[in-house]
Design a protein around this motif. Sequence first.
Motif, PDB file in Angstrom:
ATOM      1  N   MET A  42      -1.559 -10.281   6.930  1.00 18.05           N
ATOM      2  CA  MET A  42      -0.732 -10.609   5.762  1.00 18.05           C
ATOM      3  C   MET A  42      -0.586  -9.418   4.830  1.00 18.05           C
ATOM      4  N   ILE A  43      -1.694  -8.739   4.574  1.00 16.18           N
ATOM      5  CA  ILE A  43      -1.656  -7.559   3.703  1.00 16.18           C
ATOM      6  C   ILE A  43      -0.778  -6.476   4.317  1.00 16.18           C
ATOM      7  N   GLU A  44      -0.906  -6.266   5.614  1.00 15.18           N
ATOM      8  CA  GLU A  44      -0.079  -5.263   6.284  1.00 15.18           C
ATOM      9  C   GLU A  44       1.396  -5.622   6.204  1.00 15.18           C
ATOM     10  N   LEU A  45       1.736  -6.874   6.489  1.00 16.02           N
ATOM     11  CA  LEU A  45       3.139  -7.278   6.442  1.00 16.02           C
ATOM     12  C   LEU A  45       3.712  -7.167   5.038  1.00 16.02           C
ATOM     13  N   ARG A  46       2.968  -7.659   4.077  1.00 17.02           N
ATOM     14  CA  ARG A  46       3.471  -7.725   2.703  1.00 17.02           C
ATOM     15  C   ARG A  46       3.551  -6.351   2.045  1.00 17.02           C
TER      16      ARG A  46
END
Length: 128
Positions: free
Chosen positions: A84-88
Amino acid sequence: MALAWDRYEGQVELFPVATVEEIRAAKSLLSRYRRMQSVVEDIERNGLDGIAPKALARYNAYKLKLQRTDRAIRLIQNEEIRRMIELRYINGLSYTTTVERFYWHRSTVDRKINRGIEAVANTLQMWE
């Protein structure tokens, strides 16, 4: 850095917990990640020759921040939270697109993203 004290032993935790201010700083850093990455890539593409001292200082600071942030993200233990952190923040997807990718309620995604930001903050404050 906030250190939690054991009430009975007076011992310091091995891994201190980030303060609210350090968590805010980590979120701000993650929000600026793509811009800093663009600046670093542009300077590297055009070369460091003849670059102004102020720009060189900014380049070095950004490069260090990006390396530390990348390491902190890789150290997130939960795979879903890390993704999630990578995508966001790293890939720059919008909040809505990030929520849609995981098929969860917004509050669940919010909670996991916040846990990821806290994990990054905890790791970053150990290195500063």
